[in-house]
Enzyme design. Structure first.
Site, PDB file in Angstrom:
ATOM      1  N   TRP A  64       0.933  -1.008  -0.141  1.00 18.77           N
ATOM      2  CA  TRP A  64       0.146  -0.190   0.119  1.00 18.77           C
ATOM      3  C   TRP A  64       0.930   1.335   0.027  1.00 18.77           C
ATOM      4  O   TRP A  64       0.690   2.137  -0.766  1.00 18.77           O
ATOM      5  CB  TRP A  64      -0.931   0.034   1.179  1.00 18.77           C
ATOM      6  CG  TRP A  64      -1.938   1.221   1.443  1.00 18.77           C
ATOM      7  CD1 TRP A  64      -2.000   2.203   0.793  1.00 18.77           C
ATOM      8  CD2 TRP A  64      -2.961   1.183   2.384  1.00 18.77           C
ATOM      9  NE1 TRP A  64      -2.940   3.187   1.189  1.00 18.77           N
ATOM     10  CE2 TRP A  64      -3.628   2.433   2.202  1.00 18.77           C
ATOM     11  CE3 TRP A  64      -3.240   0.412   3.694  1.00 18.77           C
ATOM     12  CZ2 TRP A  64      -4.512   2.924   3.158  1.00 18.77           C
ATOM     13  CZ3 TRP A  64      -4.274   0.820   4.477  1.00 18.77           C
ATOM     14  CH2 TRP A  64      -4.845   2.269   4.051  1.00 18.77           C
TER      15      TRP A  64
ATOM     16  N   GLN B 245     -10.110 -10.137   2.713  1.00 19.22           N
ATOM     17  CA  GLN B 245      -9.355  -9.417   3.280  1.00 19.22           C
ATOM     18  C   GLN B 245      -9.865  -8.101   4.213  1.00 19.22           C
ATOM     19  O   GLN B 245     -10.204  -7.312   3.757  1.00 19.22           O
ATOM     20  CB  GLN B 245      -8.212  -8.906   2.211  1.00 19.22           C
ATOM     21  CG  GLN B 245      -7.163  -8.065   2.814  1.00 19.22           C
ATOM     22  CD  GLN B 245      -6.300  -7.489   1.745  1.00 19.22           C
ATOM     23  OE1 GLN B 245      -5.754  -6.479   1.612  1.00 19.22           O
ATOM     24  NE2 GLN B 245      -5.898  -8.207   0.698  1.00 19.22           N
TER      25      GLN B 245
ATOM     26  N   TYR C 160      -3.459   1.424  -5.527  1.00 21.51           N
ATOM     27  CA  TYR C 160      -2.324   2.125  -4.668  1.00 21.51           C
ATOM     28  C   TYR C 160      -1.255   2.829  -5.348  1.00 21.51           C
ATOM     29  O   TYR C 160      -0.732   2.163  -6.501  1.00 21.51           O
ATOM     30  CB  TYR C 160      -1.402   1.028  -3.974  1.00 21.51           C
ATOM     31  CG  TYR C 160      -2.336   0.220  -2.942  1.00 21.51           C
ATOM     32  CD1 TYR C 160      -3.698   0.432  -2.400  1.00 21.51           C
ATOM     33  CD2 TYR C 160      -1.870  -1.218  -2.658  1.00 21.51           C
ATOM     34  CE1 TYR C 160      -4.242  -0.290  -1.428  1.00 21.51           C
ATOM     35  CE2 TYR C 160      -2.494  -2.011  -1.614  1.00 21.51           C
ATOM     36  CZ  TYR C 160      -3.754  -1.852  -1.172  1.00 21.51           C
ATOM     37  OH  TYR C 160      -4.278  -2.462  -0.196  1.00 21.51           O
TER      38      TYR C 160
END
Length: 322
Positions: free
Chosen positions: A21, A181, A61
């Site tokens: 990230w 997730q 990201y």
């Protein structure tokens, strides 16, 4: 490093995976501030040297940049290729504004873009990053095209991120969900009540993100550092990093450091090990912005906390929360 089977897949993953990230760099909505690409690649390589066998990134990201950096790191990595996990369904416009898009055409374009940026022929785990908001039938449409991409061989396994139990059930009615997730840390335990028991019962793998609460539980965060976070770091105004929560959170870090000293480890490693202690959790996603940071956290999967230590941490957290 030992491995664990991820849900219904044939992927056997290390307890800790590299999270990409922050290495997306600055200039987008959820950036962590500026980042040097060479440092990012060194962090990835060091993580792999330490035994980590999977990397988790996402198209959004850095608005594609994180995937490109991961692709560069893979090209220059001499060892066996790690599993590559990425995500779709967060799209951005020319001004960098991000929105959720789960329609089939969009996801079909996204997978091609991710394969190109990562320079791979197949993605090992492809995940819907967020469910639609407000909730809609686009969830079923998006999940249907994910299953089609799997049949086409563009992705090996498919998972979701940030879904609740109701949304997991809806996806499961269309096609099998390999993994979820969710965010999970000592500071954010919302998934313990319903989500984790459901995943354990249904055999859905769980790879948690932000196990160190976005750097707050590493032992490196101080009041002064929190105050100095740059304007382009999304954490700067987050309640976890400002008072009155900040003092309570830093007190918890001190307790983690006491336990860490017994193991010759860091507070961050204890925080990660705490998430891995839950039977529903398959793995934890851990970020590192340079090789030195990777050195300090990527072996957290080898740390075994005793039940007594886990209880001590949870009792202290409950007392400070009260």
């Amino acid at each position: 490093m030992q491995t664990r089977k991820l849900g219904n897949s044939d992927l056997h993953i290390t307890p800790v995976g590299y999270g990409a990230w922050a290495i997306g760099g600055s200039g987008w909505q959820f950036a962590w501030g500026s980042q040097n690409d060479d440092d990012s690649i060194a962090a990835i390589h060091r993580s792999l040297e330490l035994g980590v066998n999977w990397i988790d990134t996402a198209a959004v990201y850095g608005l594609g940049h994180s995937e490109e950096v991961v692709g560069r790191a893979l090209k220059s990595w001499p060892g066996p290729r790690p599993y590559i996990f990425t995500k779709c369904a967060l799209r951005w416009d020319a001004k960098g504004n991000v929105r959720k898009v789960l329609n089939a055409d969009s996801i079909e374009r996204e997978v091609e873009d991710s394969l190109r940026r990562l320079s791979v022929d197949m993605i090992d785990l492809y995940q819907i990053h967020w469910p639609p908001d407000p909730d809609s039938a686009e969830l079923e449409e998006g999940w249907s095209i994910m299953a089609q991409l799997q049949r086409q061989g563009k992705v090996r396994w498919i998972g979701v991120s940030n879904f609740n139990v109701q949304q997991l059930r809806r996806a499961q009615s269309v096609a099998s969900v390999t993994s979820l997730q969710p965010p999970y840390s000592l500071l954010h335990r919302e998934i313990e009540e319903q989500v984790l028991p459901y995943c354990l019962r249904e055999g859905v793998g769980v790879i948690v993100y932000s196990p160190m609460a976005s750097g707050l539980l590493t032992g490196a965060m101080t009041r002064e550092r929190a105050a100095r976070l740059p304007k382009d770091d999304w954490r700067k105004n987050h309640p976890d990093f400002t008072e009155p929560r900040l003092s309570r959170n830093l007190a918890l870090v001190e307790r983690l450091e006491e336990i860490a000293r017994h193991h010759n480890r860091s507070a961050g490693e204890v925080a990660i090990a705490w998430t891995l202690h839950h039977p529903a959790v398959t793995g934890a996603i851990v970020g590192a912005r340079n090789a030195r940071q990777a050195e300090g956290v990527m072996r957290a999967g080898e740390l075994r906390l005793s039940d007594e230590e886990v209880n001590e941490i949870e009792t202290f957290y409950a007392e400070t929360a009260a």
